[in-house]
Design a protein around this motif. Sequence first.
Motif, short mmCIF file in Angstrom:
data_model
loop_
_atom_site.label_atom_id
_atom_site.label_comp_id
_atom_site.label_asym_id
_atom_site.label_seq_id
_atom_site.Cartn_x
_atom_site.Cartn_y
_atom_site.Cartn_z
N MET A 121 33.35 50.25 30.99
CA MET A 121 32.74 49.00 31.43
C MET A 121 33.83 47.94 31.39
SD MET A 121 29.56 46.82 29.79
CE MET A 121 28.68 48.31 29.43
N SER A 122 33.97 47.20 32.47
CA SER A 122 35.02 46.18 32.53
C SER A 122 34.67 44.97 31.67
CB SER A 122 35.26 45.76 33.98
OG SER A 122 34.12 45.15 34.52
N PRO A 123 35.68 44.29 31.19
CA PRO A 123 35.46 43.12 30.35
C PRO A 123 34.76 41.96 31.07
CG PRO A 123 37.82 43.50 30.66
CD PRO A 123 37.09 44.61 31.32
N SER A 124 34.65 42.05 32.39
CA SER A 124 33.97 41.00 33.15
C SER A 124 32.48 40.90 32.81
CB SER A 124 34.17 41.20 34.65
OG SER A 124 33.76 42.49 35.02
N VAL A 125 31.95 41.87 32.09
CA VAL A 125 30.56 41.77 31.65
C VAL A 125 30.37 40.50 30.82
CG1 VAL A 125 30.76 43.15 29.52
CG2 VAL A 125 28.59 43.08 30.75
N GLU A 126 31.43 40.07 30.14
CA GLU A 126 31.33 38.84 29.34
C GLU A 126 31.21 37.62 30.24
OE1 GLU A 126 33.24 36.88 25.32
OE2 GLU A 126 34.24 38.59 26.23
N LYS A 127 31.91 37.61 31.38
CA LYS A 127 31.80 36.50 32.33
C LYS A 127 30.39 36.43 32.92
CE LYS A 127 36.53 37.01 34.01
NZ LYS A 127 37.33 37.41 35.18
N GLN A 128 29.82 37.58 33.18
CA GLN A 128 28.52 37.63 33.84
C GLN A 128 27.34 37.47 32.89
OE1 GLN A 128 28.04 37.65 37.11
NE2 GLN A 128 30.23 37.59 37.39
N ARG A 144 40.75 43.13 35.32
CA ARG A 144 40.67 42.01 34.36
C ARG A 144 40.27 40.70 35.03
NH1 ARG A 144 40.70 43.82 29.62
NH2 ARG A 144 42.14 45.44 29.03
N GLN A 145 40.65 40.49 36.28
CA GLN A 145 40.38 39.24 36.97
C GLN A 145 39.08 39.26 37.77
OE1 GLN A 145 42.19 36.48 36.36
NE2 GLN A 145 43.25 37.79 34.91
#
Length: 107
Positions: A29-36, A11-12
Amino acid sequence: EGLDLYELMIRQSSDVIWIMNLKMETVYMSPSVEKQLGYTVEEYSKLSLPDRLPPESIQLTQRIIQTEFLPVIRGERAYDGKPIIYEMIHRHKNGQLVWGEISFSFI
């Protein structure tokens, strides 16, 4: 406790962690796709390949799959345990093109 720590790390992380099966279907797929890239996992999963990547990135990925991935899957070459690393351009939700490093390995 170990799973909680793993979930916290996922998550982090700013890295997008992506797991595919041998049929090239996304399993995770990790939620970090939204950060990227600005997309939620659900939004990104629904995009076509041309909506995700410019033509030169699609061509590069196809070449990597042909030369690095498929020979291992077909048993033509043993997997040496080293990740396959390359850089390519992705499309952000806001329309910008962004560089990203790809590092994939077999698990």
